[in-house]
Scaffold this motif. Sequence first.
Motif, short mmCIF file in Angstrom:
data_model
loop_
_atom_site.label_atom_id
_atom_site.label_comp_id
_atom_site.label_asym_id
_atom_site.label_seq_id
_atom_site.Cartn_x
_atom_site.Cartn_y
_atom_site.Cartn_z
N GLY A 33 0.84 -1.19 0.00
CA GLY A 33 0.00 0.00 0.00
C GLY A 33 0.88 1.24 0.00
N VAL A 34 0.73 2.09 -1.01
CA VAL A 34 1.59 3.27 -1.16
C VAL A 34 0.72 4.51 -1.35
CG1 VAL A 34 3.45 4.37 -2.47
CG2 VAL A 34 3.40 1.87 -2.22
N VAL A 59 3.90 -5.37 -6.45
CA VAL A 59 2.91 -4.46 -7.01
C VAL A 59 2.56 -3.41 -5.97
CG1 VAL A 59 0.59 -4.26 -7.99
CG2 VAL A 59 1.96 -6.32 -8.43
N SER A 60 2.63 -2.14 -6.35
CA SER A 60 2.17 -1.08 -5.45
C SER A 60 0.72 -0.75 -5.77
CB SER A 60 3.04 0.18 -5.60
OG SER A 60 2.72 0.87 -6.79
N VAL A 61 -0.04 -0.45 -4.71
CA VAL A 61 -1.44 -0.07 -4.88
C VAL A 61 -1.65 1.24 -4.13
CG1 VAL A 61 -3.85 -0.67 -4.46
CG2 VAL A 61 -2.21 -2.45 -5.10
N THR A 62 -2.07 2.26 -4.85
CA THR A 62 -2.39 3.54 -4.23
C THR A 62 -3.91 3.68 -4.21
OG1 THR A 62 -0.35 4.53 -5.06
CG2 THR A 62 -2.11 6.04 -4.38
N VAL A 63 -4.46 3.85 -3.03
CA VAL A 63 -5.91 3.94 -2.87
C VAL A 63 -6.32 5.40 -2.85
CG1 VAL A 63 -7.88 3.35 -1.42
CG2 VAL A 63 -5.94 1.77 -1.59
N ASP A 64 -7.19 5.76 -3.80
CA ASP A 64 -7.73 7.12 -3.85
C ASP A 64 -9.11 7.09 -3.19
OD1 ASP A 64 -8.65 9.64 -4.41
OD2 ASP A 64 -8.73 9.38 -6.59
N HIS A 65 -9.18 7.68 -1.99
CA HIS A 65 -10.44 7.70 -1.25
C HIS A 65 -11.40 8.77 -1.74
CE1 HIS A 65 -7.36 6.03 1.50
NE2 HIS A 65 -8.33 5.23 1.89
N GLY A 66 -10.90 9.71 -2.52
CA GLY A 66 -11.74 10.77 -3.03
C GLY A 66 -12.30 11.69 -1.98
N SER A 71 -7.08 14.57 -4.78
CA SER A 71 -6.67 13.23 -4.38
C SER A 71 -6.32 12.36 -5.58
CB SER A 71 -7.76 12.55 -3.55
OG SER A 71 -8.93 12.33 -4.32
N ASP A 72 -7.01 12.59 -6.72
CA ASP A 72 -6.70 11.81 -7.92
C ASP A 72 -5.31 12.12 -8.44
OD1 ASP A 72 -7.51 14.39 -8.53
OD2 ASP A 72 -8.56 13.80 -10.37
N ALA A 73 -4.93 13.40 -8.40
CA ALA A 73 -3.59 13.79 -8.85
C ALA A 73 -2.52 13.23 -7.92
CB ALA A 73 -3.48 15.31 -8.93
N ALA A 74 -2.79 13.27 -6.61
CA ALA A 74 -1.83 12.71 -5.65
C ALA A 74 -1.66 11.21 -5.87
CB ALA A 74 -2.31 12.98 -4.22
N ALA A 75 -2.75 10.51 -6.17
CA ALA A 75 -2.66 9.07 -6.44
C ALA A 75 -1.85 8.80 -7.69
CB ALA A 75 -4.07 8.48 -6.57
N ARG A 76 -2.07 9.62 -8.74
CA ARG A 76 -1.29 9.44 -9.97
C ARG A 76 0.19 9.67 -9.72
NH1 ARG A 76 -5.64 12.28 -12.31
NH2 ARG A 76 -4.38 14.20 -12.35
N ASP A 77 0.52 10.70 -8.94
CA ASP A 77 1.93 11.00 -8.65
C ASP A 77 2.58 9.84 -7.89
OD1 ASP A 77 1.66 13.44 -9.88
OD2 ASP A 77 1.46 14.59 -8.01
N ALA A 78 1.85 9.28 -6.92
CA ALA A 78 2.41 8.15 -6.15
C ALA A 78 2.63 6.95 -7.05
CB ALA A 78 1.46 7.79 -5.01
N ALA A 79 1.68 6.67 -7.94
CA ALA A 79 1.83 5.54 -8.86
C ALA A 79 3.00 5.76 -9.80
CB ALA A 79 0.53 5.33 -9.64
N GLU A 80 3.15 6.99 -10.31
CA GLU A 80 4.27 7.27 -11.21
C GLU A 80 5.61 7.12 -10.50
OE1 GLU A 80 4.50 7.72 -14.43
OE2 GLU A 80 2.35 7.30 -14.54
N ALA A 81 5.67 7.55 -9.25
CA ALA A 81 6.91 7.39 -8.48
C ALA A 81 7.26 5.91 -8.33
CB ALA A 81 6.76 8.05 -7.11
#
Length: 331
Positions: A33-34, A59-66, A71-81
């Motif tokens: 969980g990231v 596998v990393s999983v970033t959970v976007d709670h909305g 929050s969607d942009a933060a989730a995308r940034d974490a996944a890209e990292a």
Amino acid sequence: MPEREPLAPAVAATRLAVRRALAPYAGGAVVAGVSGGADSLALAAALAFEAPALGIAAVSVTVDHGLQAGSDAAARDAAEACRAMGLEARIARVEVAGPGGPEAAARRARLDALRAAAAQVGARAVLLAHTLDDQAETVLLGLARGSGATSLAGMSPARRDPDGLTWLRPLLGLRRGDTVAACAAQHLAPWQDPHNADEAFARVRVRRSVLPLLEAELGPGVAEALARTADQLREDDEAFRDMIDETIEDIVEHAEAGIAVSVAALAANPAALRHRVIRHVVASEFGVSLTRTQTLEVGRLVTDWAGQGPIDLPGCRATRSGGMVVFAARA
């Protein structure tokens, strides 16, 4: 040939902790969980470094709670990292709803998303990024609630569910400062979650005010002491659970619309075990947790019965009937 830059101590510590946690899963798959914060980014970086040597598909999983703007942009940034580190990265968008307030609902949604991702990739373990600081905060919150030894035992470094999925917290022995330093040494830019600065949340107040005050007034090492306390209480709690598992089948029997427990067997046990059996029976049969006061009232049906009537509890009713305490569903 240029000299290699020495490995930062914080990076070495996170990698060692993750390597030890991963060893039993060599050749398999794990999920992490990231969120993008310092703790989870340090975990992801260590996982990306250690997993290939063990033949682990990570596998990393970033959970976007909305729950907040962006929050969607933060989730995308974490996944890209995570992808830049070499991990397969996924984003799970969830709906936060249900009983217990937004924090509890968000936690349920997050764990459900991680469990679903683990099932999809065939992972036997999910890595979470809790640190020693999180453990100390959990113990203090449990102490304030008066929740008993189970709550004060905090989080386990490894907890295996009945279906075989194991939840790992490899960084539980490291401080939050270690994860921040590990990110800085690896040029990672953690996301600053606004919720972590919102003192409407009790955990944030503990983090920002209570623990620093305790450290200032009592001296350094308070967080470590709280974590040690959790370790000791967790050992005690596991021992009690084993004792309950060994005896529960011999002292309970089915009753109409519920379950009955032998008064003699309960009375023969120390109060600590007797009360745990009562809480265990109610939780297992009716899915509810008893408070300390409710547990003591039920205990009086065993040790101090003078003909008193039924006791109304959440979801059920406890009644003394001959040599049994009967727990039955309420109409």
